[in-house]
Design a protein around this motif. Structure first.
Motif, short mmCIF file in Angstrom:
data_model
loop_
_atom_site.label_atom_id
_atom_site.label_comp_id
_atom_site.label_asym_id
_atom_site.label_seq_id
_atom_site.Cartn_x
_atom_site.Cartn_y
_atom_site.Cartn_z
N ILE A 140 0.78 -1.29 0.12
CA ILE A 140 0.11 0.00 0.03
C ILE A 140 0.93 1.17 0.06
O ILE A 140 1.91 1.27 0.85
N ILE A 141 0.50 2.15 -0.79
CA ILE A 141 1.26 3.28 -1.07
C ILE A 141 0.42 4.48 -0.53
O ILE A 141 -0.87 4.52 -1.07
N VAL A 142 0.66 5.33 0.33
CA VAL A 142 -0.21 6.50 0.58
C VAL A 142 0.12 7.54 -0.36
O VAL A 142 1.28 8.39 -0.14
N SER A 143 -0.68 7.88 -1.03
CA SER A 143 -0.42 9.03 -2.36
C SER A 143 -1.35 10.20 -1.47
O SER A 143 -1.28 10.50 -0.58
N SER A 144 -2.20 11.13 -2.51
CA SER A 144 -2.74 12.25 -2.11
C SER A 144 -3.37 12.76 -2.89
O SER A 144 -3.38 12.34 -4.30
N ILE A 180 -0.45 -10.34 -4.92
CA ILE A 180 0.00 -9.37 -4.15
C ILE A 180 -1.10 -8.13 -4.67
O ILE A 180 -1.06 -7.89 -5.74
N ARG A 181 -1.72 -7.70 -3.83
CA ARG A 181 -2.50 -6.77 -4.01
C ARG A 181 -1.82 -5.30 -3.70
O ARG A 181 -1.47 -4.87 -2.66
N VAL A 182 -1.70 -4.48 -4.98
CA VAL A 182 -0.93 -3.36 -4.88
C VAL A 182 -1.78 -2.20 -5.09
O VAL A 182 -2.53 -1.97 -5.90
N ASN A 183 -1.96 -1.53 -4.00
CA ASN A 183 -3.15 -0.21 -4.10
C ASN A 183 -2.59 1.20 -3.33
O ASN A 183 -1.53 0.93 -2.93
N PHE A 237 -10.16 -8.65 -3.41
CA PHE A 237 -10.21 -8.24 -4.93
C PHE A 237 -9.88 -6.90 -5.38
O PHE A 237 -10.30 -6.77 -6.53
N VAL A 238 -9.45 -6.13 -4.57
CA VAL A 238 -8.93 -4.73 -4.96
C VAL A 238 -7.38 -4.72 -5.13
O VAL A 238 -6.58 -4.94 -4.39
N CYS A 239 -7.51 -4.44 -6.37
CA CYS A 239 -5.70 -4.51 -6.86
C CYS A 239 -5.49 -3.42 -7.94
O CYS A 239 -6.33 -3.06 -8.95
N GLY A 240 -4.50 -2.55 -7.84
CA GLY A 240 -4.36 -1.67 -8.68
C GLY A 240 -5.08 -0.41 -8.79
O GLY A 240 -5.17 0.52 -10.04
#
Length: 255
Positions: A140-144, A180-183, A237-240
């Motif tokens: 998980i990346i915290v964006s903005s 791997i779920r990346v979000n 089931f959340v990815c990208g």
């Protein structure tokens, strides 16, 4: 049970305060063992103490996202303590410049991009292989929400956060086949020390509150829960994706 993180190990950068601290505390509250990391060890240890006082399990590891060797040590320390890493949350970021792009120095922009984008790629490449081997992981990346708008004050920071969302989409394509779920999470204005220059400014705060459907700025726990969702079975089931959590600023639009 959908949000249960028991048996999982979560590493959180920028975990000593604000959004990062909430993510650490909420991950622990849902059963994860948490590795709290930031540049200053005492601040991390304070968070660890709070987690342990509530019956959770956590350790503190100091690391600067600007130093690849320190991030490698963070990952190694997490594995030494807990044998694996199931959840990696890239929350730490820097914004050393407040002002117009006309005054932005090249070396400052380079630092922003390295700290806010390249460090996340480093961490994905460090933890991805073991997650792939287990066929399970959450990154998980915290964006903005700054990634979606222009700014006369923090444009360079916004550019780095837009790059993070693009990075998430590409990493999801590379690592998704290994489950791997990346979000990304894109917070709006949150009442943290990091954003103090914005929410302490009466004009900026009032404008943000006026734009928001909920008519308020956010609190750190408004983001901590989103991270738990993405790391748990509830987000399997959340990815990208990039989840915008801004109180309805972008979604609702201004009248």
């Amino acid at each position: 049970m959908m949000f249960d993180l028991s048996g999982k190990v979560a590493v959180v950068t920028g975990g000593s305060r604000g959004i990062g601290r909430s993510i650490c505390e909420q991950m622990a509250a849902h059963g994860a063992k948490v590795v709290v990391s930031s540049r200053k060890l005492p601040a991390c240890e304070e968070v660890v103490k709070g987690i342990k006082d509530k019956g959770g399990e956590a350790i503190a590891v100091a690391a600067s996202i600007s130093d690849k060797a320190q991030l490698e040590n963070l990952v190694a320390s997490a594995r030494k303590a807990y044998a694996k890493i199931d959840i990696m949350v890239c929350n730490a970021a820097s914004n050393p410049y407040f002002g117009p792009l006309a005054g932005l120095k090249e070396e400052v922009f380079g630092k922003i991009m390295q700290n806010n984008v390249m460090s996340n790629l480093w961490l994905m490449n460090m933890v991805g292989p073991e997650m792939a081997e287990r066929k399970d992981g959450a990154f998980i990346i915290v964006s903005s929400i700054g990634a979606f708008v222009g700014s006369a004050h923090i444009a360079a920071y916004n550019m780095s956060k837009a790059a993070d969302i693009s990075l998430v989409k590409s990493l999801a394509m590379e690592w998704g086949k290994h489950n791997i779920r990346v979000n990304a999470i894109a917070p709006g204005l949150i009442q943290t020390d990091f954003a103090r220059a914005l929410w302490e400014n009466p004009q900026i705060r009032s404008a943000q509150e006026g734009k928001a459907a909920l008519k308020r700025i956010g609190q750190p726990d408004d983001i901590g829960g989103v991270a738990v969702f993405l790391a748990s079975k509830a987000g399997a089931f959340v990815c990208g994706q990039c989840i915008i959590a801004d109180g309805g600023v972008i979604g609702a639009g201004a009248e």
